[in-house]
Design a protein around this motif. Structure first.
Motif, mmCIF file in Angstrom:
data_model
loop_
_atom_site.group_PDB
_atom_site.id
_atom_site.type_symbol
_atom_site.label_atom_id
_atom_site.label_comp_id
_atom_site.label_asym_id
_atom_site.label_seq_id
_atom_site.Cartn_x
_atom_site.Cartn_y
_atom_site.Cartn_z
ATOM 1 N N LYS A 159 0.833 -1.212 0.000
ATOM 2 C CA LYS A 159 0.000 0.000 0.000
ATOM 3 C C LYS A 159 0.859 1.250 0.000
ATOM 4 O O LYS A 159 0.583 2.230 -0.711
ATOM 5 N N ARG A 162 2.240 1.998 -3.231
ATOM 6 C CA ARG A 162 1.166 2.286 -4.195
ATOM 7 C C ARG A 162 1.055 1.230 -5.306
ATOM 8 O O ARG A 162 0.908 1.565 -6.483
ATOM 9 N N LYS A 163 1.200 -0.004 -4.901
ATOM 10 C CA LYS A 163 1.019 -1.088 -5.865
ATOM 11 C C LYS A 163 -0.462 -1.227 -6.213
ATOM 12 O O LYS A 163 -1.329 -1.095 -5.334
ATOM 13 N N ASP A 164 -0.768 -1.503 -7.476
ATOM 14 C CA ASP A 164 -2.161 -1.628 -7.875
ATOM 15 C C ASP A 164 -2.749 -2.957 -7.399
ATOM 16 O O ASP A 164 -2.049 -3.826 -6.887
ATOM 17 N N TYR A 165 -4.059 -3.098 -7.587
ATOM 18 C CA TYR A 165 -4.786 -4.270 -7.094
ATOM 19 C C TYR A 165 -4.240 -5.563 -7.702
ATOM 20 O O TYR A 165 -4.034 -6.550 -6.998
ATOM 21 N N LYS A 166 -3.987 -5.541 -9.018
ATOM 22 C CA LYS A 166 -3.509 -6.742 -9.709
ATOM 23 C C LYS A 166 -2.151 -7.183 -9.171
ATOM 24 O O LYS A 166 -1.936 -8.373 -8.898
ATOM 25 N N THR A 167 -1.231 -6.239 -8.999
ATOM 26 C CA THR A 167 0.104 -6.569 -8.490
ATOM 27 C C THR A 167 0.027 -7.111 -7.071
ATOM 28 O O THR A 167 0.702 -8.089 -6.730
ATOM 29 N N THR A 168 -0.795 -6.467 -6.246
ATOM 30 C CA THR A 168 -0.940 -6.921 -4.859
ATOM 31 C C THR A 168 -1.508 -8.337 -4.810
ATOM 32 O O THR A 168 -1.044 -9.178 -4.026
#
Length: 265
Positions: A159, A162-168
């Motif tokens: 978080k 600022r990793k996006d949803y897909k990467t997380t």
């Protein structure tokens, strides 16, 4: 040869104990201590097994049941993973479905079968739907619990960066949840296998469950027991295949995984 010896020394009890029980069973049958009309001897059941194997009846019915399980299990697992991820990550959704899931989850699959037959008929759809329902709940619960158990520090770092949803999902949540998800999959395949037998016992014209029910009506107890033991043996084979896939996909150990996740995020 050495590997075989090591395997035997580790598993000799699991081999010897069933053999002793079979010998006791066979002896009781030979000395008329049990009524073979209701419980045939192991040698007679093995003889019937090879007869059904040679004429193709056992293989045909097993394959029909396995195909049904594969189709229903794929649907149930897919829905369980998708819904489980959404429920675990969305607190509002979790609150919304808690009561509904609490009512539906304890209902045994066999209770759904008459309803599914009324809705979908007695063809393949009702059986596949029953299998899907059975495997769905096991996977759903495992996915939700696995995501809850993800180390919060990894999510916080993702978080902050600022990793996006897909990467997380792909680099953090999915790798850490796979062990628990596979536990749910193993339970799910067991439930799916039992579900197809229950469905075939009630309404089917083929499959191992149908074979057992038809033999029962003709009072062919030896064929009934061949079917019962075939279900157990097939279940063991399926579970071992899932374990092999799990070991292949989860080759990392904890330290390697932690280093990999830290590097990715």
């Amino acid at each position: 040869m050495k590997k075989i010896y090591l395997w035997f020394t580790e598993n000799y009890l699991s081999i010897i104990v069933p053999l002793i029980l079979l010998l006791i069973w066979e002896s009781c049958s030979r000395f008329n201590l049990i009524e073979t009309k209701f419980l045939p001897s192991p040698s007679w059941i093995i003889r019937e097994f090879f007869i059904l194997l040679s004429n193709g009846e056992l293989v045909r019915n097993l394959l029909i049941s396995i195909i049904r399980v594969a189709e229903g299990f794929f649907i149930g697992v897919s829905l369980g993973i998708i819904v489980g991820i959404q429920v675990a990550l969305n607190k509002n959704l979790q609150k919304s479905v808690r009561f509904i899931f609490g009512i539906l989850r304890p209902i045994p699959v066999i209770a759904w079968i008459p309803v599914l037959i009324l809705w979908l008929g007695i063809d393949e759809s009702s059986k596949i739907a029953a299998i899907s329902i059975g495997s769905f709940w096991s996977v759903l619960v495992s996915v939700v619990q696995a995501i809850r158990n993800v180390d919060k520090k990894y999510l916080e770092v993702a978080k902050v960066l600022r990793k996006d949803y897909k990467t997380t999902m792909l680099d953090v949540i999915l790798p850490s949840t796979l062990p628990e998800i596979f536990t749910g999959i193993r339970i799910g395949i067991d439930v799916a296998w039992r579900s197809v037998i229950a469905a075939e016992l009630i309404a089917a014209s083929a499959g191992i469950g149908y074979m057992i029910m038809y033999a029962r009506e003709l009072f062919q107890i030896d064929i009934v027991l061949v079917g019962v033991f075939s279900i157990g043996l097939t279940g063991i084979v399926i579970e071992e295949l899932v374990k092999v896939a799990e070991r292949h996909l989860l080759r990392w150990n904890t330290n390697i995984y932690q280093e990999e996740v830290t590097r990715k995020i």
